[in-house]
Design an enzyme around this catalytic site. Structure first.
Site, short mmCIF file in Angstrom:
data_model
loop_
_atom_site.label_atom_id
_atom_site.label_comp_id
_atom_site.label_asym_id
_atom_site.label_seq_id
_atom_site.Cartn_x
_atom_site.Cartn_y
_atom_site.Cartn_z
N GLY A 13 41.17 -3.17 30.20
CA GLY A 13 41.50 -2.06 29.71
C GLY A 13 41.38 -0.79 30.65
CG HIS A 108 54.86 -7.82 36.57
ND1 HIS A 108 54.23 -8.90 35.97
CD2 HIS A 108 55.40 -8.52 37.84
CE1 HIS A 108 54.20 -10.07 36.55
NE2 HIS A 108 55.06 -9.77 37.79
CD GLU A 142 65.24 -11.76 33.03
OE1 GLU A 142 64.97 -12.21 34.34
OE2 GLU A 142 66.14 -11.01 33.12
C1 GRF Z 1 47.09 -5.40 35.26
O1 GRF Z 1 46.94 -5.71 36.58
C2 GRF Z 1 48.36 -5.34 34.70
O2 GRF Z 1 49.33 -5.27 36.04
C3 GRF Z 1 48.56 -6.94 34.22
O3 GRF Z 1 47.14 -6.99 33.66
C4 GRF Z 1 46.30 -6.28 34.33
C5 GRF Z 1 45.54 -5.44 33.36
O4 GRF Z 1 44.29 -4.71 33.57
N1 GRF Z 1 49.74 -6.86 33.53
P1 GRF Z 1 43.60 -3.81 32.70
O5 GRF Z 1 43.16 -4.68 31.62
O6 GRF Z 1 44.42 -2.70 32.61
O7 GRF Z 1 42.53 -3.58 33.49
#
Ligand code: GRF
Length: 223
Positions: A13, A108, A142
């Site tokens: 998080g 992402h 998608e």
């Molecule tokens: C992030 O790197 C995000 O891009 C990916 O999952 C990770 C989550 O990290 N989808 P966090 O739980 O916010 O530290």
């Protein structure tokens, strides 16, 4: 009227933390944090800020459809205007995505449309890329394929490892996501006819670059 935001997480998080820290209180309110995994740090982060939390453990459901239906019911109980996926490690059903059409965001860890899916840092290194980064986008059916909103790029340097790259990309994620949330909450960001629009202007297919917005570069951590 304040924008009601529900954030979905599965883990540490850190993006949630950035969203909580940088939410414009005049514009939006994170009303709940939902995790599909019990006991994760992100839930603790939310509780520390006094935000309501809920766990919906996917392992208790027979299939993806029944889990996603229960998730919609849970989320809708908080009456969200915006749903934010922040490290939510689940593939969502078309019905879930359709239900939150135009009010569902994801982050992402790549410069989309490059490297959809997993292991993005390793793939960027193996390809010999000179830059890498993160992207916030609207979610469509998608996987990692919805209209791009905002990206930030970092240089790949000699000797980089996937872990080192991930850490630097995450610093950028923490700048991107709150900014996009606040745009949405201010009514500046919309999804129109399949295109993301900021202040009424369609955003190009590659999204905006944080570095090219009115963002103050002095706030940027070293990359
Ligand atoms: C992030 O790197 C995000 O891009 C990916 O999952 C990770 C989550 O990290 N989808 P966090 O739980 O916010 O530290």
């Amino acid at each position: 009227m304040s924008c009601r935001v529900v954030v979905l997480i599965s883990g540490s998080g850190s993006n949630l933390q950035a969203l909580m820290d940088q939410a414009d209180p005049e514009l939006c309110q994170i009303v709940a944090v939902v995790s599909n995994r019990p006991g994760v740090l992100g839930l603790e982060r939310a509780r520390r800020q006094g935000i309501e939390t809920a766990v919906l453990d996917h392992t208790g459901y027979a299939d993806r459809d029944s889990f996603d239906r229960a998730l919609v019911t849970l989320i809708d109980g908080y009456r969200p205007d915006l749903v934010i996926l922040a490290g939510f490690m689940r593939i969502l059903t078309p019905a879930f995505v359709a239900h939150y059409h135009a009010r569902l965001l994801n982050i992402h860890p790549s410069l989309l449309p490059k490297y959809k899916g997993l292991n993005t840092h390793r793939r960027a290194l193996e390809a010999g890329d000179q830059e890498h980064g993160a992207t916030v986008h609207f979610v469509t059916e998608e996987l990692d394929g919805g209209p791009l909103i905002l990206q930030s790029a970092i240089p790949i340097v000699a000797g980089d490892t996937p872990e080192a790259l991930a850490a630097r990309v995450q610093q950028r994620e923490h700048l991107l996501y709150p900014r996009v949330m606040n745009w949405f909450a201010a009514g500046r960001l919309q999804l129109h006819n399949g295109r993301a629009c900021l202040d009424g202007d369609p955003i190009g297919p590659n999204g905006l670059r944080l570095e090219n917005t009115e963002f103050d570069m002095r706030e940027m951590p070293d990359a």
